[in-house]
Design a protein around this motif. Structure first.
Motif, short mmCIF file in Angstrom:
data_model
loop_
_atom_site.label_atom_id
_atom_site.label_comp_id
_atom_site.label_asym_id
_atom_site.label_seq_id
_atom_site.Cartn_x
_atom_site.Cartn_y
_atom_site.Cartn_z
N VAL A 122 0.86 -1.28 -0.01
CA VAL A 122 -0.02 0.01 -0.02
C VAL A 122 0.82 1.23 0.02
O VAL A 122 0.53 2.40 -0.73
CB VAL A 122 -1.11 0.05 1.32
CG1 VAL A 122 -1.62 1.44 1.46
CG2 VAL A 122 -1.97 -1.03 1.02
N ILE A 123 2.02 1.28 0.78
CA ILE A 123 2.77 2.30 0.91
C ILE A 123 3.53 2.68 -0.35
O ILE A 123 3.62 3.70 -0.97
CB ILE A 123 4.09 2.17 2.07
CG1 ILE A 123 3.17 2.03 3.37
CG2 ILE A 123 5.10 3.40 1.93
CD1 ILE A 123 4.25 1.83 4.42
N VAL A 124 3.78 1.65 -0.97
CA VAL A 124 4.48 1.61 -2.07
C VAL A 124 3.73 2.29 -3.42
O VAL A 124 3.72 3.33 -4.37
CB VAL A 124 5.02 0.33 -3.03
CG1 VAL A 124 5.42 0.63 -4.47
CG2 VAL A 124 6.33 -0.24 -2.23
N LEU A 125 2.35 1.85 -3.32
CA LEU A 125 1.24 2.51 -4.23
C LEU A 125 1.02 3.83 -4.00
O LEU A 125 0.69 4.57 -5.01
CB LEU A 125 0.21 1.50 -4.04
CG LEU A 125 0.01 0.22 -4.72
CD1 LEU A 125 -1.07 -0.61 -4.43
CD2 LEU A 125 0.30 0.09 -6.31
N LEU A 126 1.07 4.32 -2.99
CA LEU A 126 0.71 5.70 -2.55
C LEU A 126 2.02 6.58 -2.73
O LEU A 126 1.68 7.54 -3.40
CB LEU A 126 0.49 5.75 -0.93
CG LEU A 126 -0.68 5.22 -0.42
CD1 LEU A 126 -0.59 5.30 1.12
CD2 LEU A 126 -1.99 5.85 -0.96
N ILE A 127 3.10 6.03 -2.77
CA ILE A 127 4.39 6.84 -3.23
C ILE A 127 4.19 6.97 -4.85
O ILE A 127 4.57 8.06 -5.30
CB ILE A 127 5.62 6.16 -2.92
CG1 ILE A 127 5.62 6.18 -1.38
CG2 ILE A 127 6.91 6.80 -3.44
CD1 ILE A 127 6.90 5.33 -0.74
N ILE A 128 3.90 5.97 -5.48
CA ILE A 128 3.86 6.01 -6.96
C ILE A 128 2.90 6.94 -7.42
O ILE A 128 2.96 7.84 -8.29
CB ILE A 128 3.57 4.41 -7.55
CG1 ILE A 128 4.64 3.52 -7.44
CG2 ILE A 128 3.25 4.66 -8.82
CD1 ILE A 128 4.42 2.15 -7.80
#
Length: 502
Positions: free
Chosen positions: A13-19
Motif C-alpha cells: 500500500v505504501i509503495v502504491l501511495l508513493i507511486i
C-alpha cells in the motif's frame, strides 16, 4: 496461541501511495511546462507580428521617400516650364503683360504660389495612392512563412509652421509649411496581429524661385558698334607692364581701371593678390600669362581661389597637366584649347559666380559637379576650323551653372555626342548660339529620338550673339545691353521626417 503478524500488505500500500504521489507531481510539472510553452509561443508569434509591421513600415516609408525624390525633380521641371512662359513674354517684342517691373514680379509670385499648391497637391495624391494599398493583397516578405504586412490606412494633413492643422477653423495661419501623412501598417504572424503607426512629415519650401540667381533676358535693340562680338571676347592684346609695376602705378594713382599687366616668370597669383590694398577690387585687374601652371598653380592646379581676378592665358599654353578642380571665383580666358589630363570637377562649388572661356576643350576623364559657373566653348575665329569638345566619361552641368557653346564653330560629331550624353541637375542649363535659323541643338534619347521635354527645360537658343554672351556671364565695358532678370527654380531641399509609434 501466538499472534502471527504479516506486514507485506502494508508495504504494498505504501509503495502504491508513493507511486501515486510522484505521478501527481509529474503531471503537475508537465501541465505547467506545457502552459509555459504555449505562452512562449503566443509571445513569439506576437513579436513576429510586430516585426512584420516594422518591415512594412520600413518598406512603405522607403518607397514613399523614393517617390518624393522623383516628385522634387518633376517640380523643378514644372517650375522651369512656368518661367519659360514669362521668358517668352519678355523676349522681343516685349509683351504687354510683362512690360513693367510690377507685372513681372506679380507673374513670378503667381508662379511661386502655383508651384507650392501643386507640390502640396501632388504629395497628398501620393498619400492617397498609399492609402489605396489597403485594398491590395497582403505582402509576404519571406516565401513559405506565415508572416505578412499591409497598409491599414494613410491619411494626409496640411500643417502650418506651428504644426497646426490648417483645416482647423480655429487655426489662423493657413500657410502650409508641412504635409503630414499618418500611415498605419498591420503585421501578421499566424493568428497574431499587431499595428504600428508611422508619421511622415514633408516640408514645403518657402519659395520655388531663387531671386538671387537670375537669367537675363535681353529686350533692348542695340547698334552693331555697341554689340558684343566674338572678336571683342578674344581681342586681348598683352601689355608690356609687369604686374608688380602695375600695382605700384595703381597705388600712386597713375593708372585707371580696368588694369592690365603681363605676369613675369617670377610672379605668381598668390603674391599678386596679396600685394593688393584692401580698397583694390581684384575684378578690376586683368593678368596675361604665358604659363598658367607656373603663375596659378602651387603643388597642383586644384582648389585655387581667384578672388574674381581676370586671367588671360596665351593660346600656346594650352594645358593644365592633370586636374583642374574646385576653382573658386575665377574669370579665366584661354585663347585656345584647354587640355586637362584627368578631371574638371566641383567648379565654383564653394564660391561666387565665375566664368571660364575657351576656344576648344579636351578633358581626358570627366567634366562634372559644376556649380556657379559659366563655361563657354566659343570655337575659333575661322569657322572652317571646327573646335573640339571632347571628354571620356561624363559631362554634367549642375546647380546655377551654364554650359555655353557656339554650335557653328564646333565639330558636328562632338555636338551629336553632346546631345545624347550631357546631363543636368538642379538649375543647370545649356545656352547655344547659331547664325542659322533652321539650325538647332536638342537633347536626344539613347535611340536618337529628340527629348522635347528635357530640351525645353534645359536648353536655350540665342540668335543674338550679344545676348548669348551676356547670359553666359560675359560683360564688356563697351557693352550697353540692358537685360531683364528672371528668377531660376530653387532646388527643393530634403525636408523629410519619419517617426514610428509603437
Amino acid at each position: 496461541m501466538k499472534n502471527i503478524k504479516n506486514e507485506k500488505a502494508y508495504a504494498l500500500v505504501i509503495v502504491l501511495l508513493i507511486i501515486v504521489l510522484f505521478m501527481g507531481l509529474a503531471a503537475t510539472f508537465m501541465a505547467g511546462s506545457l502552459n509555459h510553452a504555449q505562452q512562449e509561443k503566443v509571445v513569439d508569434t506576437g513579436n513576429q507580428a510586430v516585426a512584420a509591421a516594422e518591415m512594412g513600415t520600413i518598406y512603405y516609408s522607403s518607397d514613399f521617400e523614393r517617390e518624393l525624390k522623383l516628385l522634387k525633380a518633376e517640380m523643378q521641371q514644372e517650375t522651369q516650364l512656368k518661367l519659360n512662359e514669362l521668358i517668352a513674354c519678355i523676349e522681343l517684342p516685349l509683351g504687354a503683360a510683362c512690360d513693367s517691373e510690377l507685372e513681372r514680379s506679380t507673374w513670378e509670385e503667381k508662379v511661386d504660389k502655383e508651384m507650392k499648391e501643386l507640390y502640396v497637391q501632388k504629395i497628398i495624391e501620393k498619400s492617397t495612392e498609399l492609402d489605396a494599398l489597403k485594398l491590395a493583397a497582403e505582402e509576404t516578405p519571406f516565401t513559405g512563412e506565415q508572416v505578412q504586412y499591409h497598409v491599414k490606412s494613410a491619411i494626409a494633413k496640411k500643417m502650418n509652421a506651428a504644426q497646426k492643422d490648417v483645416n482647423d477653423i480655429l487655426v489662423m495661419d493657413k500657410a502650409v509649411k508641412w504635409v503630414e501623412i499618418v500611415l498605419n501598417v498591420e503585421g501578421k504572424a499566424l493568428d497574431s496581429q499587431k499595428e504600428l503607426t508611422a508619421i511622415f512629415q514633408v516640408e514645403i519650401p518657402d519659395s520655388f524661385l531663387n531671386s538671387t540667381e537670375t537669367r537675363k533676358i535681353n529686350t533692348v535693340l542695340i547698334t552693331e558698334d555697341e554689340d558684343l562680338t566674338y572678336d571683342k571676347v578674344f581681342s586681348f592684346t598683352p601689355p608690356t607692364i609687369s604686374c608688380s609695376e602695375l600695382i605700384l602705378a595703381v597705388k600712386n594713382n597713375q593708372a585707371k581701371a580696368p588694369y592690365e599687366c603681363k605676369a613675369q616668370t617670377n610672379e605668381t597669383l598668390d603674391n599678386f593678390l596679396d600685394s593688393l590694398d584692401e580698397d583694390m577690387d581684384p575684378k578690376d585687374f586683368r593678368v596675361f600669362t604665358d604659363n598658367y601652371t607656373k603663375f596659378v598653380c602651387k603643388n597642383n592646379c586644384n582648389g585655387t581661389d581667384f578672388r574674381g581676378i581676370n586671367i588671360v592665358v596665351n593660346e600656346n599654353d594650352v594645358g593644365a597637366p592633370n586636374n583642374m578642380n574646385n576653382l573658386v571665383n575665377a574669370n579665366l580666358f584661354i585663347s585656345g584649347k584647354l587640355t586637362i589630363g584627368n578631371n574638371i570637377i566641383n567648379l565654383g562649388k564653394k564660391g561666387e559666380k565665375q566664368t571660364i572661356v575657351v576656344k576648344e576643350l579636351d578633358v581626358n576623364v570627366n567634366l562634372k559637379n559644376m556649380y556657379n559657373t559659366n563655361f563657354l566653348v566659343l570655337g575659333y575665329q575661322d569657322k572652317t576650323k571646327k573646335a573640339q569638345i571632347d571628354w571620356k566619361n561624363h559631362i554634367e552641368v549642375s546647380n546655377h551653372s551654364n554650359f555655353c557653346i557656339d554650335i557653328d564653330r564646333i565639330y558636328p560629331d562632338d555636338l551629336t555626342r553632346l546631345e545624347k550624353e550631357i546631363s543636368f541637375s538642379d538649375s543647370g542649363h545649356l545656352i547655344y548660339y547659331t547664325d542659322f535659323a533652321d539650325k538647332k541643338f536638342v537633347l536626344r534619347n539613347n535611340n536618337n529620338s529628340i527629348n522635347q521635354e528635357m530640351t525645353k527645360i534645359y536648353v536655350t537658343r540665342s540668335s543674338d550673339y550679344s545676348t548669348f554672351l551676356e547670359n553666359c556671364g560675359i560683360s564688356m565695358k563697351e557693352s550697353k545691353i540692358v537685360p531683364i532678370e528672371v528668377s531660376v527654380p530653387e532646388p527643393i531641399g530634403s525636408g523629410f521626417g519619419l517617426e514610428v509609434e509603437y
